[in-house]
Enzyme design. Structure first.
Site, short mmCIF file in Angstrom:
data_model
loop_
_atom_site.label_atom_id
_atom_site.label_comp_id
_atom_site.label_asym_id
_atom_site.label_seq_id
_atom_site.Cartn_x
_atom_site.Cartn_y
_atom_site.Cartn_z
N GLY A 1 45.39 121.02 4.96
CA GLY A 1 46.47 120.99 5.93
C GLY A 1 47.48 119.89 5.63
N GLU B 1 81.16 117.25 13.42
CA GLU B 1 80.03 117.54 14.31
C GLU B 1 80.43 118.57 15.38
OE1 GLU B 1 77.12 116.72 13.47
OE2 GLU B 1 77.72 115.28 11.94
ZN ZN Z 1 77.25 118.36 8.86
#
Ligand code: ZN
Ligand code: ADP
Length: 591
Positions: free
Chosen positions: A190, A414
């Protein structure tokens, strides 16, 4: 260090034996005679060498002689008159040094080795310790504060699977009487932080047996034989403490396929692996109640000999926890940290898809630190959120200076991501921020509502479009590109490549064209270079390019269609620096 010392001693001894032997041999050749004898016998001399007070030479009959004393000029003159070859050398000063070196160097080496050994132990210094660390860490179960099954949360299937190991260690004889083949080699598979070490320790504690811990890479040494000696040492100690558990973390360091890698095999690793196999097989014949647990995240590269029946033949998978698992892990660890009882663990667990148990523990620890700093008496939801953000995105850098010009670009970049994600991707955007964090100058944080196990093509294309919309916005608003999109571009290209080369989403149909991979084939680890004809390779690359350009165009068109909304979002971002989902939605619906 033990070995370095040994080798040092052998080396010094060899030099001594060599020196002594040559000395004996040399002096055996010479006949030592007194100076007066030499003078009387001077007629028979053929050749003379004078070095300080040592006179060596050859008689006419071939015999070698040596004499000690000061050969004065009268003596030398006499010899020369007789037609004897005389060589006079200055006194051998160097020989004194040589003598000193031979006498002292070994002593100094031994002293040095001894001190570095001591210092290595004292300091726990990693370099010195590569030699001293012959001993694996041993943990003896303690009554207080011990890790038990109740400290392990969210992986009930795993607990069930390892129950037989526990039963066996508790009561090995019962198993044997029943004729059960004892579990002896178990492999825990894992990702890191999913509780493999934790479970192994819990088994040891529940069974009340010692636990030996070692990392696979510590068996890999430069010198052939050291790793295998260490394996032997580990098993020897374990035998003295059986029943017990040996846990070898990152077994792939030793357990890689033999004869693999560049330039053929790795002698040391091969020997170490062989030793491990010998020890494993030995457990069976001796019937000692020792369980060897090995952990790895790469079972595919392990030597098949390791996984053969009677060795590491039991596999236990440790998945990343799902939502339910994460809730339980939060609850288990919350007992240790002072967490406000009003915290909704389901809500918190939803914020962290893909987190391992270790990540969750780390997040709580981070939150605890933040709570202390903020002089809070308990960890609340807000602090947990901040801790999560720090772990995912890095710490905020509030004092990071950035010009207005650049800030504006970041805000638009953004805002572009956020708007396309909300309007086109129908995705959640938990928050968008232009506060620099870690190495990112701004972030749009998208956390899916549900854990994602499978993605369809439409979803993937939208993902790429969202990733490219930062760059697309910059191009539209500023008419130029910037380096700010480097991560977005890397990620989107990688996804597009995966679609075509791995996920069978090309126009050529469901075919995997993985270009390079390590895998085990017929017991050999090979780097596969898929034979793709140039013609097909070109086609595939063109498909990657067309996916990217299609998504990029899509992003631009969405932005152009909603340019007013974009301006509003960017303006709000410049003003507030961070916007949460609600604020984002408000701006996008009102404009
Ligand atoms: Zn970006
Ligand atoms: P691995 O060996 O798989 O890399 P560890 O067992 O060392 O991971 O896990 C590191 C830490 O993460 C543990 O000490 C524990 O605090 C936490 N952890 C991981 N998985 C779990 C779990 N299932 N339940 C509770 N804690 C967990």
């Amino acid at each position: 260090m033990k070995y370095l010392l040994l080798w040092g001693l052998i080396f010094i001894l060899a030099i001594f034996i060599y020196r002594v032997a040559t000395e004996i041999q040399e002096s055996a050749q010479f006949k030592t005679i007194s100076l007066s004898d030499l003078i009387t016998d001077s007629d028979n001399i053929e050749e003379v060498k004078i070095k300080g007070n040592k006179i060596e030479g050859k008689f006419k009959n071939g015999e070698l002689f040596r004499s000690y004393g000061i050969a004065d000029w009268g003596f030398i003159n006499e010899l020369i008159k007789k037609g004897i070859k005389v060589n006079v050398f200055p006194e051998e000063k160097a020989s004194i040094w040589k003598d000193i070196l031979i006498a002292w160097v070994p002593t100094l080496v031994i002293i040095f080795l001894f001190f570095s050994l001591v210092r290595g132990i004292e300091r726990g210094n990693a370099r010195a310790i590569t030699f001293t660390k012959a001993k694996a860490k041993m943990f003896i179960p303690k009554k207080e504060n011990k890790v038990t099954f109740s400290s392990v949360a969210g992986i009930d299937e795993v607990k069930e699977e390892v129950m037989d190991i526990l039963e066996y260690l508790k009561n090995p004889n019962k198993f044997r009487e029943m004729g059960v083949r004892p579990p002896k080699g178990v492999i825990f598979i894992g990702p890191p932080g999913t509780g493999k070490t934790l479970v192994a320790k819990a088994i040891a504690n529940e069974a009340d047996v010692p636990f030996f811990y070692e990392v696979g890479s510590s068996f890999i040494e430069l010198f052939v034989g050291v790793g295998s000696a260490r394996i032997r040492d580990l098993f020897d100690r374990a035998r003295k403490h059986s029943p017990c558990i040996i846990f070898i973390d990152e077994i792939d360091a030793v357990g890689r396929s033999r004869g693999a890698g560049i330039g053929g095999g790795h002698d040391e690793r091969e020997q170490t692996l062989n030793q491990l196999l010998v020890e494993l097989d030995g457990i069976e014949s001796r019937g000692e109640p020792i369980v060897v647990i090995a952990a790895t995240n790469r079972p595919d590269i392990l030597d098949p000999a390791l996984l053969r029946a009677g060795r590491f033949d039991k596999k236990v998978y440790f998945p990343l926890p799902d939502l339910k698992g994460r809730i339980e892990i939060f609850k288990v660890h919350a007992k240790r940290f002072k967490v406000d009882e009003n915290v909704d663990f389901e809500k918190v667990a939803r914020m962290v898809p893909g987190f391992s148990g270790a990540d969750i523990e780390n997040m709580l620890n981070e939150a605890a630190i933040m709570a202390v700093r903020a002089k809070k008496s308990k960890i609340d939801e807000e602090t947990l959120m901040k801790a999560r953000d720090k772990i995912i995105m890095g710490a905020e850098r509030k004092n990071f200076y950035i010009t207005e010009e650049q800030k504006k670009r970041i805000a638009y970049h953004e805002a572009g991501h956020t708007m396309v994600a909300k309007l086109y991707g129908k995705e959640q955007v938990e928050k968008v921020s232009i506060i620099p964090r870690g190495k990112a100058l701004g972030v749009t944080l998208q956390i899916p509502k549900e854990d994602i196990y499978i993605m369809d093509k439409d979803y993937i294309l939208k993902k790429i479009t969202i990733l490219l919309s930062g760059r697309a916005t910059e191009e539209i608003i500023f008419g130029s590109e910037s380096t700010g999109a480097v991560d977005d571009i890397e990620k989107s290209t990688e996804i597009a490549k995966k679609m075509i080369y791995e996920w069978g989403m090309s126009s050529l149909g469901p075919i995997a064209f993985k270009t390079k991979d390590e895998y085990v084939f017929l017991g050999k680890e090979v780097a596969r270079h898929e034979e793709i004809s140039e013609e097909i390779a070109k086609k595939l690359d063109n498909e990657v390019i067309s996916i990217i350009s299609l998504c990029y165009e899509k992003a631009k068109s969405i932005i152009l269609e909603n340019i007013e909304k974009l301006h509003n979002l960017a303006k709000a971002l410049l003003e507030k620096e961070t916007l949460l989902e609600k604020e984002i939605e408000e701006i996008l619906t009102t404009a």
